[in-house]
Design a protein around this motif. Structure first.
Motif, short mmCIF file in Angstrom:
data_model
loop_
_atom_site.label_atom_id
_atom_site.label_comp_id
_atom_site.label_asym_id
_atom_site.label_seq_id
_atom_site.Cartn_x
_atom_site.Cartn_y
_atom_site.Cartn_z
N GLU A 113 21.50 -30.89 20.82
CA GLU A 113 20.51 -29.90 20.40
C GLU A 113 19.94 -30.27 19.02
O GLU A 113 18.73 -30.17 18.80
CB GLU A 113 21.15 -28.51 20.36
CG GLU A 113 20.18 -27.40 20.07
CD GLU A 113 20.84 -26.03 20.10
OE1 GLU A 113 20.22 -25.10 19.53
OE2 GLU A 113 21.94 -25.87 20.64
N VAL A 114 20.79 -30.72 18.12
CA VAL A 114 20.34 -31.13 16.78
C VAL A 114 19.39 -32.32 16.90
O VAL A 114 18.35 -32.37 16.26
CB VAL A 114 21.54 -31.45 15.87
CG1 VAL A 114 21.09 -32.12 14.58
CG2 VAL A 114 22.34 -30.20 15.57
N LYS A 115 19.73 -33.29 17.77
CA LYS A 115 18.88 -34.46 17.96
C LYS A 115 17.52 -34.05 18.51
O LYS A 115 16.48 -34.57 18.08
CB LYS A 115 19.54 -35.44 18.92
CG LYS A 115 20.68 -36.22 18.31
CD LYS A 115 21.27 -37.16 19.34
CE LYS A 115 22.53 -37.81 18.84
NZ LYS A 115 23.16 -38.67 19.86
N SER A 116 17.47 -33.12 19.46
CA SER A 116 16.20 -32.70 20.05
C SER A 116 15.36 -31.95 19.02
O SER A 116 14.13 -32.08 19.00
CB SER A 116 16.42 -31.87 21.30
OG SER A 116 16.97 -30.61 20.97
N LEU A 117 16.00 -31.16 18.14
CA LEU A 117 15.25 -30.44 17.10
C LEU A 117 14.66 -31.42 16.09
O LEU A 117 13.58 -31.20 15.56
CB LEU A 117 16.15 -29.43 16.39
CG LEU A 117 16.50 -28.17 17.17
CD1 LEU A 117 17.50 -27.33 16.40
CD2 LEU A 117 15.25 -27.37 17.46
N LYS A 118 15.38 -32.47 15.88
CA LYS A 118 14.89 -33.48 14.93
C LYS A 118 13.64 -34.16 15.49
O LYS A 118 12.66 -34.39 14.76
CB LYS A 118 15.97 -34.53 14.66
CG LYS A 118 15.57 -35.57 13.63
CD LYS A 118 16.65 -36.60 13.44
CE LYS A 118 16.37 -37.68 14.47
NZ LYS A 118 17.09 -38.92 14.27
N GLY A 119 13.64 -34.48 16.76
CA GLY A 119 12.51 -35.16 17.37
C GLY A 119 11.30 -34.26 17.56
O GLY A 119 10.17 -34.66 17.34
N SER A 120 11.49 -33.03 18.01
CA SER A 120 10.38 -32.09 18.22
C SER A 120 10.81 -30.72 17.73
O SER A 120 11.28 -29.89 18.50
CB SER A 120 9.98 -32.06 19.69
OG SER A 120 11.08 -31.65 20.48
N PRO A 121 10.65 -30.46 16.42
CA PRO A 121 11.05 -29.16 15.86
C PRO A 121 10.12 -28.05 16.33
O PRO A 121 9.01 -28.32 16.78
CB PRO A 121 10.95 -29.38 14.36
CG PRO A 121 10.02 -30.50 14.18
CD PRO A 121 10.11 -31.34 15.40
N ARG A 126 7.67 -27.40 12.03
CA ARG A 126 6.78 -28.55 11.93
C ARG A 126 5.69 -28.32 10.90
O ARG A 126 5.39 -29.18 10.09
CB ARG A 126 6.15 -28.84 13.29
CG ARG A 126 5.30 -30.09 13.29
CD ARG A 126 4.68 -30.34 14.62
NE ARG A 126 5.74 -30.42 15.60
CZ ARG A 126 5.69 -31.15 16.71
NH1 ARG A 126 4.62 -31.82 16.98
NH2 ARG A 126 6.68 -31.17 17.54
N LEU A 129 7.08 -28.56 7.39
CA LEU A 129 7.31 -29.96 7.00
C LEU A 129 5.99 -30.66 6.69
O LEU A 129 5.88 -31.44 5.73
CB LEU A 129 8.05 -30.70 8.10
CG LEU A 129 9.52 -30.30 8.30
CD1 LEU A 129 10.10 -31.00 9.53
CD2 LEU A 129 10.34 -30.67 7.06
#
Length: 133
Positions: A113-121, A126, A129
């Motif tokens: 889940e953390v990896k997916s949030l990093k790729g497409s928050p 977004r 950022l």
């Protein structure tokens, strides 16, 4: 020439030794061999030079004592700062270990889940950022 040592005076330039029959009366009415008057003046000049040097050495010692006192105060301040930094390092190490344990306790699903949030928050994250960049 000292009356305490002997009634003779040996010059360092190999002058003859004077005995008590060759003595003359000095200005202070003490018995002083004639050849010793030059030595007496030399000794007095040496004494004055030594007294001046002694005063210089005492001044250097006083400055050194002052410098040592200043160094001791600085050392105390540095020791206090060092203790403070060591305490901060100890706290940071404890926090680091706790954070490492929390990350180690995460499940594989949570990590994905953390990896997916990093790729497409999410859109709000977004935009935040992008505004920073």
């Amino acid at each position: 020439c000292s009356p305490y040592l002997s009634w003779s005076c040996v010059r360092y330039d190999d002058a003859p030794v004077l005995d008590h029959h060759q003595l003359s009366s000095g200005p202070t009415h003490q018995m002083t061999p004639p050849g010793c008057l030059d030595e007496l003046a030399d000794v007095e000049a040496l004494l004055r030079a030594l007294e001046a040097r002694c005063a210089d050495v005492q001044e250097v010692c006083a400055r050194a004592a002052s410098d040592a006192s200043l160094a001791a105060r600085e050392h105390a301040g540095v020791s206090t700062r060092l203790k403070s930094i060591e305490d901060q390092i100890s706290v940071t190490q404890t926090e680091h270990l706790e954070a490492r344990d929390r990350v180690a306790a995460m499940t594989k699903a949570q990590l994905n889940e953390v990896k997916s949030l990093k790729g497409s928050p999410p859109l709000i994250v977004r935009r935040a950022l992008e505004s920073v960049w």
